[in-house]
Design a protein around this motif. Structure first.
Motif, PDB file in Angstrom:
ATOM      1  N   ASN A  57     -30.299 -27.116 -17.797  1.00  0.00           N
ATOM      2  CA  ASN A  57     -31.175 -26.639 -16.630  1.00  0.00           C
ATOM      3  C   ASN A  57     -31.600 -27.996 -15.644  1.00  0.00           C
ATOM      4  O   ASN A  57     -31.673 -27.947 -14.669  1.00  0.00           O
ATOM      5  CB  ASN A  57     -32.354 -26.254 -17.196  1.00  0.00           C
ATOM      6  CG  ASN A  57     -32.220 -24.889 -17.824  1.00  0.00           C
ATOM      7  OD1 ASN A  57     -31.220 -24.159 -17.297  1.00  0.00           O
ATOM      8  ND2 ASN A  57     -32.918 -24.247 -18.432  1.00  0.00           N
TER       9      ASN A  57
ATOM     10  N   LEU B 150     -30.822 -28.531 -11.954  1.00  0.00           N
ATOM     11  CA  LEU B 150     -31.982 -28.571 -10.815  1.00  0.00           C
ATOM     12  C   LEU B 150     -31.611 -29.891 -10.104  1.00  0.00           C
ATOM     13  O   LEU B 150     -31.951 -29.898  -8.857  1.00  0.00           O
ATOM     14  CB  LEU B 150     -33.228 -29.099 -11.818  1.00  0.00           C
ATOM     15  CG  LEU B 150     -34.426 -29.006 -11.077  1.00  0.00           C
ATOM     16  CD1 LEU B 150     -34.734 -27.592 -10.195  1.00  0.00           C
ATOM     17  CD2 LEU B 150     -35.847 -29.316 -12.007  1.00  0.00           C
TER      18      LEU B 150
ATOM     19  N   LYS C 270     -31.487 -29.764  -5.965  1.00  0.00           N
ATOM     20  CA  LYS C 270     -32.412 -30.779  -5.207  1.00  0.00           C
ATOM     21  C   LYS C 270     -31.520 -31.761  -4.215  1.00  0.00           C
ATOM     22  O   LYS C 270     -31.950 -31.941  -3.109  1.00  0.00           O
ATOM     23  CB  LYS C 270     -33.271 -31.664  -6.211  1.00  0.00           C
ATOM     24  CG  LYS C 270     -34.381 -30.973  -6.991  1.00  0.00           C
ATOM     25  CD  LYS C 270     -35.348 -31.787  -7.662  1.00  0.00           C
ATOM     26  CE  LYS C 270     -36.528 -31.139  -8.131  1.00  0.00           C
ATOM     27  NZ  LYS C 270     -37.486 -31.970  -9.006  1.00  0.00           N
TER      28      LYS C 270
ATOM     29  N   ALA D 240     -33.277 -22.853  -7.389  1.00  0.00           N
ATOM     30  CA  ALA D 240     -33.992 -23.831  -8.449  1.00  0.00           C
ATOM     31  C   ALA D 240     -35.369 -23.256  -8.747  1.00  0.00           C
ATOM     32  O   ALA D 240     -35.681 -23.659  -9.924  1.00  0.00           O
ATOM     33  CB  ALA D 240     -34.485 -25.352  -7.419  1.00  0.00           C
ATOM     34  N   ARG D 241     -35.727 -22.178  -8.057  1.00  0.00           N
ATOM     35  CA  ARG D 241     -36.991 -21.513  -8.637  1.00  0.00           C
ATOM     36  C   ARG D 241     -36.512 -20.945 -10.079  1.00  0.00           C
ATOM     37  O   ARG D 241     -37.320 -20.998 -10.941  1.00  0.00           O
ATOM     38  CB  ARG D 241     -37.415 -20.409  -7.628  1.00  0.00           C
ATOM     39  CG  ARG D 241     -38.713 -19.698  -7.929  1.00  0.00           C
ATOM     40  CD  ARG D 241     -38.963 -18.803  -6.894  1.00  0.00           C
ATOM     41  NE  ARG D 241     -40.015 -17.739  -7.041  1.00  0.00           N
ATOM     42  CZ  ARG D 241     -39.915 -16.716  -7.720  1.00  0.00           C
ATOM     43  NH1 ARG D 241     -38.990 -16.141  -8.117  1.00  0.00           N
ATOM     44  NH2 ARG D 241     -41.120 -16.243  -8.232  1.00  0.00           N
TER      45      ARG D 241
ATOM     46  N   TYR E 152     -36.736 -23.283 -12.579  1.00  0.00           N
ATOM     47  CA  TYR E 152     -38.039 -23.726 -13.211  1.00  0.00           C
ATOM     48  C   TYR E 152     -38.865 -22.750 -14.013  1.00  0.00           C
ATOM     49  O   TYR E 152     -39.638 -22.631 -14.985  1.00  0.00           O
ATOM     50  CB  TYR E 152     -38.968 -23.919 -11.679  1.00  0.00           C
ATOM     51  CG  TYR E 152     -38.968 -25.325 -11.496  1.00  0.00           C
ATOM     52  CD1 TYR E 152     -39.445 -26.416 -12.070  1.00  0.00           C
ATOM     53  CD2 TYR E 152     -38.335 -25.658 -10.150  1.00  0.00           C
ATOM     54  CE1 TYR E 152     -39.352 -27.625 -11.262  1.00  0.00           C
ATOM     55  CE2 TYR E 152     -38.307 -26.941  -9.692  1.00  0.00           C
ATOM     56  CZ  TYR E 152     -38.706 -27.870 -10.253  1.00  0.00           C
ATOM     57  OH  TYR E 152     -38.596 -29.222  -9.766  1.00  0.00           O
TER      58      TYR E 152
ATOM     59  N   GLU F 269     -37.654 -22.674 -17.496  1.00  0.00           N
ATOM     60  CA  GLU F 269     -38.346 -23.855 -18.058  1.00  0.00           C
ATOM     61  C   GLU F 269     -39.776 -23.596 -18.245  1.00  0.00           C
ATOM     62  O   GLU F 269     -40.492 -24.244 -18.807  1.00  0.00           O
ATOM     63  CB  GLU F 269     -38.273 -25.294 -17.486  1.00  0.00           C
ATOM     64  CG  GLU F 269     -36.635 -25.686 -17.310  1.00  0.00           C
ATOM     65  CD  GLU F 269     -36.200 -26.189 -18.596  1.00  0.00           C
ATOM     66  OE1 GLU F 269     -36.947 -26.977 -19.205  1.00  0.00           O
ATOM     67  OE2 GLU F 269     -35.214 -25.559 -19.056  1.00  0.00           O
TER      68      GLU F 269
ATOM     69  N   ASN G 215     -42.038 -23.706 -15.740  1.00  0.00           N
ATOM     70  CA  ASN G 215     -42.629 -24.783 -15.175  1.00  0.00           C
ATOM     71  C   ASN G 215     -42.825 -24.493 -13.614  1.00  0.00           C
ATOM     72  O   ASN G 215     -42.329 -25.216 -12.802  1.00  0.00           O
ATOM     73  CB  ASN G 215     -41.864 -25.996 -15.239  1.00  0.00           C
ATOM     74  CG  ASN G 215     -42.835 -27.461 -15.062  1.00  0.00           C
ATOM     75  OD1 ASN G 215     -43.989 -27.090 -14.648  1.00  0.00           O
ATOM     76  ND2 ASN G 215     -42.047 -28.449 -15.446  1.00  0.00           N
ATOM     77  N   LEU G 216     -43.310 -23.316 -13.412  1.00  0.00           N
ATOM     78  CA  LEU G 216     -43.704 -23.067 -11.851  1.00  0.00           C
ATOM     79  C   LEU G 216     -44.569 -23.828 -11.092  1.00  0.00           C
ATOM     80  O   LEU G 216     -44.327 -23.853  -9.794  1.00  0.00           O
ATOM     81  CB  LEU G 216     -44.134 -21.542 -11.859  1.00  0.00           C
ATOM     82  CG  LEU G 216     -44.109 -20.767 -10.548  1.00  0.00           C
ATOM     83  CD1 LEU G 216     -42.575 -20.558 -10.259  1.00  0.00           C
ATOM     84  CD2 LEU G 216     -44.813 -19.227 -10.633  1.00  0.00           C
TER      85      LEU G 216
ATOM     86  N   ASP H  91     -44.542 -27.032 -10.948  1.00  0.00           N
ATOM     87  CA  ASP H  91     -43.735 -28.172 -10.423  1.00  0.00           C
ATOM     88  C   ASP H  91     -42.931 -27.792  -9.321  1.00  0.00           C
ATOM     89  O   ASP H  91     -42.617 -28.377  -8.451  1.00  0.00           O
ATOM     90  CB  ASP H  91     -42.665 -28.716 -11.620  1.00  0.00           C
ATOM     91  CG  ASP H  91     -43.506 -29.616 -12.471  1.00  0.00           C
ATOM     92  OD1 ASP H  91     -44.786 -29.908 -12.264  1.00  0.00           O
ATOM     93  OD2 ASP H  91     -42.991 -30.281 -13.296  1.00  0.00           O
ATOM     94  N   TYR H  92     -42.442 -26.505  -9.664  1.00  0.00           N
ATOM     95  CA  TYR H  92     -41.493 -25.817  -8.366  1.00  0.00           C
ATOM     96  C   TYR H  92     -42.424 -25.723  -7.027  1.00  0.00           C
ATOM     97  O   TYR H  92     -41.984 -26.357  -6.081  1.00  0.00           O
ATOM     98  CB  TYR H  92     -41.110 -24.445  -8.747  1.00  0.00           C
ATOM     99  CG  TYR H  92     -40.627 -23.886  -7.700  1.00  0.00           C
ATOM    100  CD1 TYR H  92     -39.322 -24.087  -7.183  1.00  0.00           C
ATOM    101  CD2 TYR H  92     -41.276 -22.553  -7.017  1.00  0.00           C
ATOM    102  CE1 TYR H  92     -38.846 -23.175  -6.090  1.00  0.00           C
ATOM    103  CE2 TYR H  92     -40.800 -21.907  -6.025  1.00  0.00           C
ATOM    104  CZ  TYR H  92     -39.431 -22.234  -5.485  1.00  0.00           C
ATOM    105  OH  TYR H  92     -38.923 -21.495  -4.440  1.00  0.00           O
TER     106      TYR H  92
ATOM    107  N   TRP I  93     -42.983 -29.380  -5.724  1.00  0.00           N
ATOM    108  CA  TRP I  93     -41.605 -29.749  -5.173  1.00  0.00           C
ATOM    109  C   TRP I  93     -41.240 -29.198  -3.808  1.00  0.00           C
ATOM    110  O   TRP I  93     -40.961 -29.998  -3.028  1.00  0.00           O
ATOM    111  CB  TRP I  93     -40.685 -29.507  -6.240  1.00  0.00           C
ATOM    112  CG  TRP I  93     -39.193 -29.791  -5.414  1.00  0.00           C
ATOM    113  CD1 TRP I  93     -38.566 -30.976  -4.935  1.00  0.00           C
ATOM    114  CD2 TRP I  93     -38.078 -28.594  -5.138  1.00  0.00           C
ATOM    115  NE1 TRP I  93     -37.340 -30.775  -4.393  1.00  0.00           N
ATOM    116  CE2 TRP I  93     -36.840 -29.523  -4.649  1.00  0.00           C
ATOM    117  CE3 TRP I  93     -37.948 -27.456  -5.554  1.00  0.00           C
ATOM    118  CZ2 TRP I  93     -35.743 -28.771  -4.171  1.00  0.00           C
ATOM    119  CZ3 TRP I  93     -36.665 -26.861  -5.274  1.00  0.00           C
ATOM    120  CH2 TRP I  93     -35.729 -27.399  -4.653  1.00  0.00           C
TER     121      TRP I  93
END
Length: 569
Positions: free
Chosen positions: A229, A233, A237, A256-257, A260, A263, A265-266, A268-269, A272
Motif C-alpha cells: 500500500n 500511495l 502522489k 489514493a483514497r 487510505y 489503511e 487512515n482517512l 491523512d487523506y 493530503w
C-alpha cells in the motif's frame, strides 16, 4: 496547378489533354487525372480510372505506369477493401526495379491489409520483410509485429517484438509506446516485477511522454493489488504532483483514497488532499458552478464580450481554482479567434508556464504563431524549441521544425537552419503514413464489429491527432469506457472533447448522448434526462444523433416507470 496543390483546378485541363492525338500526352493525362482524383479523396473514381489505364497499358512505355499496381492498391486501401488492396500491393512488389522506399512502403501497406482483416500471421511475416532489412518504417513494422502477436495471445513473442523496438532502433517515436505496451503485457501475464521495470524505464527515458502518468497509475494499481500500500500511495502522489489538473491526477486522488481507507487512515487523506492546489474541498462547488457558466458560453460561441467577461470573472474570483489552466486557455483561445492577439499573449503564457497539461501544446503553437506573424523570431524560437520537444501531435512537430528552420535562417543561424531542414524532410512522410493507417484501421474495425482493434487504434490516434479526427477518437474513447461501465471516466473524456474540440459540433453533440448514458449508469436520472432532452431540443440538424438520444431517453423513462421512479418530462 497540380504541383501547386490546386487539384480541383487541374482536373479539367487533364481531361482536355486526354483529347490529344499524341499518345504520350493522352496517356499521361489519364494517369494524372486519376492521381488528382485520388488526392481529392475521390477514391472510387480514381480507382476505376487507374484500373482502366492498367488494363490498356500493356504496350505503352510511360514511366508513371510502372506504379499503377501501387496506386490501385492504395485506392482499394482507402476504400477499406483490404483484400483487393493486398493483391495489388503483392503484384507491385513483383517488379524488379522498385526504389527501396516504395518497396518498404508497399510491404507495410500489404502487412496493414492483412492486419486490418485480422490475418495476423501473414501480417507478421510481411512486417518481418521490412524489419529484417531495417527498411523505411522498420520500427513501426516491429511494433506492429508485437501488437499482432498480442491479438493471437502469443504474449512472449509480443514481448520480444516490443523489446526489439526499444533496443534495436536508435531513433524511434514508438519507444515510449513500446515500453508502455510492454508493461501492460507483463501486467496481463501477472509478471509484476518486469512490468514495473518497463514502466520505470518509460518514466526515466521518456519523461515528456503522454504515457508517463498512465504508467504511474498502473504501477500504483499493481502495488495495491500486491498489498504494497505505501508504494502504491507513492505512485498516486507522484501523479498528483507531476500532472495536476489532469484526468489522471483526479483518478490518482480517487485511487489514493482507496489506499487510505484500506489503511484505516482517512484523516491523512483529507490533510493530503488539502495540500493539492487543483482540489479545493471547501470552495469546489462554487468554483465548478462559476466555471460551468463560462464554459457553456465558450462552447456555444467563441466570440463576443459575454464569453470573455465570463472567463475573466472566473479567473478573477478563482485565480488558483480547479479549472485555472483551462479557463486561461479558453480565454486566450477566444481572444486569438477574434484576432486580439496582443491581449491573448498573457493568458497563453500562463498556460505554458504552469505544469504540462492538455492545453500546453496548443498554447505553444498559437503563441509562437503570434510572434512569427510579428516576425519576432527571437521570442518565437524558444517557444518552437519547447513545442518540438514536448509536442505529441505530428503536425505540431512538423510545424515547429519547419518554423525553427525559417527562424534560424532569418536570424542567420544557418547551421541550425540546415539541420532542421533535413530533419523536417525525413519525418513528414513516415508520420503522415502512420496517422493515415491508424485512422483507416480504427474506422474499419469498428464498422466490422472488431471493437478490440478499434479501441486500440482510436487510443493511439487520440495520442497523436489534431482537429476532427482527434474529436472522433475522443468520442470513441468515451464510447468504449461507457460500454465497459466506466461511467465517470467516460464523462471525463466527454468533458475533454467538449472543452477542446467543440468546433467539431457533430462529435461534440454525439458525445452528449454518451454523457446521458453515463449519468444513467451512475443512477443520476435527472442529469441523464436533462442532457438527452437538450440534445433532442437544440440539435435537430443531426438526425442520427437525435434518434439515438430519443431512443436512450425512452429506455430510461420505461425503466424508471417500471420502478415507479419520477422522471422529469
Amino acid at each position: 496547378m497540380f504541383n501547386e496543390n490546386k487539384l480541383s483546378e487541374s482536373v479539367p485541363f487533364f481531361i482536355e489533354a486526354k483529347k490529344s492525338k499524341i499518345n504520350q500526352i493522352n496517356q499521361r493525362a489519364k494517369y494524372w487525372e486519376a492521381e488528382s482524383l485520388y488526392l481529392l479523396e475521390n477514391y472510387k473514381d480514381a480507382l476505376s480510372k487507374f484500373i482502366a489505364i492498367n488494363n490498356a497499358s500493356k504496350s505503352v512505355n510511360i514511366n508513371e505506369f510502372s506504379r499503377l499496381n501501387y496506386n490501385i492498391g492504395y485506392s482499394y486501401f482507402k476504400l477499406k477493401q483490404y483484400e483487393n488492396a493486398g493483391n495489388y500491393f503483392k503484384n507491385f512488389l513483383k517488379k524488379d526495379s522498385i526504389s527501396d522506399n516504395l518497396k518498404y512502403d508497399a510491404l507495410i501497406r500489404l502487412a496493414d491489409s492483412y492486419f486490418a482483416t485480422t490475418n495476423y500471421t501473414k501480417a507478421i511475416s510481411t512486417y518481418k520483410n521490412v524489419t529484417d532489412n531495417f527498411g523505411l518504417g522498420a520500427d513501426y513494422a516491429q511494433y506492429q509485429i508485437g501488437m499482432s502477436y498480442g491479438f493471437i495471445d502469443k504474449n512472449e513473442e509480443k514481448i520480444t517484438a516490443l523489446k526489439n523496438v526499444i533496443n534495436n532502433y536508435q531513433v524511434s517515436n514508438l519507444k515510449d509506446d513500446a515500453l508502455y505496451q510492454l508493461g501492460n503485457t507483463y501486467s496481463k501475464i501477472k509478471d509484476h516485477k518486469n512490468a514495473h521495470i518497463a514502466y520505470d524505464r518509460l518514466i526515466e527515458k521518456h519523461p515528456k511522454s503522454t504515457f508517463v502518468s498512465r504508467a504511474l497509475l498502473r504501477q500504483g494499481l499493481l502495488y495495491f493489488n500486491d498489498n504494497s500500500n505505501m508504494q502504491s500511495l507513492m505512485k498516486y502522489k507522484d501523479v498528483a504532483a507531476k500532472f495536476p489538473n489532469s484526468p489522471d491526477a483526479l483518478e490518482a486522488v480517487a485511487n489514493a483514497r482507496n489506499v487510505y481507507i484500506e489503511e484505516g487512515n482517512l484523516e491523512d487523506y483529507v490533510n493530503w488532499v488539502a495540500t493539492l492546489k487543483f482540489i479545493n474541498i471547501t470552495n469546489s462547488e462554487l468554483d465548478n458552478t462559476t466555471f460551468a457558466v463560462a464554459e457553456k458560453k465558450y462552447l456555444e460561441s467563441k466570440k463576443g464580450e459575454d464569453i470573455i467577461n465570463s472567463l475573466q470573472n472566473y479567473i478573477r474570483k478563482f485565480p488558483k481554482g480547479t479549472h485555472k489552466i483551462k479557463a486561461n486557455y479558453y480565454l486566450a483561445d477566444v481572444l486569438f479567434q477574434v484576432k486580439e492577439f496582443k491581449k491573448s499573449i498573457p493568458y497563453f503564457e500562463f498556460v505554458i508556464n504552469e505544469d504540462t497539461s492538455d492545453f500546453t501544446e496548443d498554447s505553444l503553437n498559437k503563441l509562437s504563431q503570434i510572434y512569427l506573424n510579428q516576425e519576432d523570431f527571437n521570442t518565437a524560437l524558444p517557444l518552437l524549441d519547447r513545442l518540438e520537444e514536448e509536442a505529441y501531435v505530428t503536425e505540431n512537430i512538423i510545424y515547429a521544425q519547419s518554423n525553427l528552420m525559417k527562424g534560424y535562417y532569418e536570424t542567420e543561424a544557418y547551421d541550425f537552419a540546415t539541420e532542421y531542414a533535413k530533419k523536417s524532410c525525413k519525418k513528414i512522410n513516415l508520420m503522415q503514413l502512420l496517422a493515415m493507417m491508424q485512422k483507416i484501421i480504427a474506422r474499419s474495425s469498428f464498422k466490422s464489429n472488431d471493437f478490440i482493434t478499434a479501441e486500440k487504434y482510436y487510443r493511439e490516434i487520440e495520442a497523436t491527432a489534431i482537429g476532427e479526427i482527434k474529436a472522433e477518437a475522443l468520442f470513441y474513447n468515451a464510447y468504449f469506457k461507457n460500454q465497459q461501465k466506466l461511467f465517470k471516466e467516460s464523462n471525463k473524456v466527454v468533458q475533454k472533447l467538449i472543452a477542446k474540440y467543440a468546433n467539431y459540433k457533430y462529435w461534440a453533440v454525439k458525445s452528449y448522448v454518451i454523457m446521458g448514458k453515463n449519468y444513467y449508469g451512475l443512477n443520476d436520472v435527472y442529469q441523464a434526462t436533462f442532457v438527452l432532452e437538450n440534445v433532442i431540443k437544440n440539435f435537430k440538424q443531426f438526425d442520427d444523433i437525435v434518434k439515438d438520444a430519443e431512443l436512450e431517453l425512452n429506455t430510461i423513462r420505461e425503466n424508471e416507470a417500471k420502478t415507479n421512479n419520477s422522471v422529469t418530462l
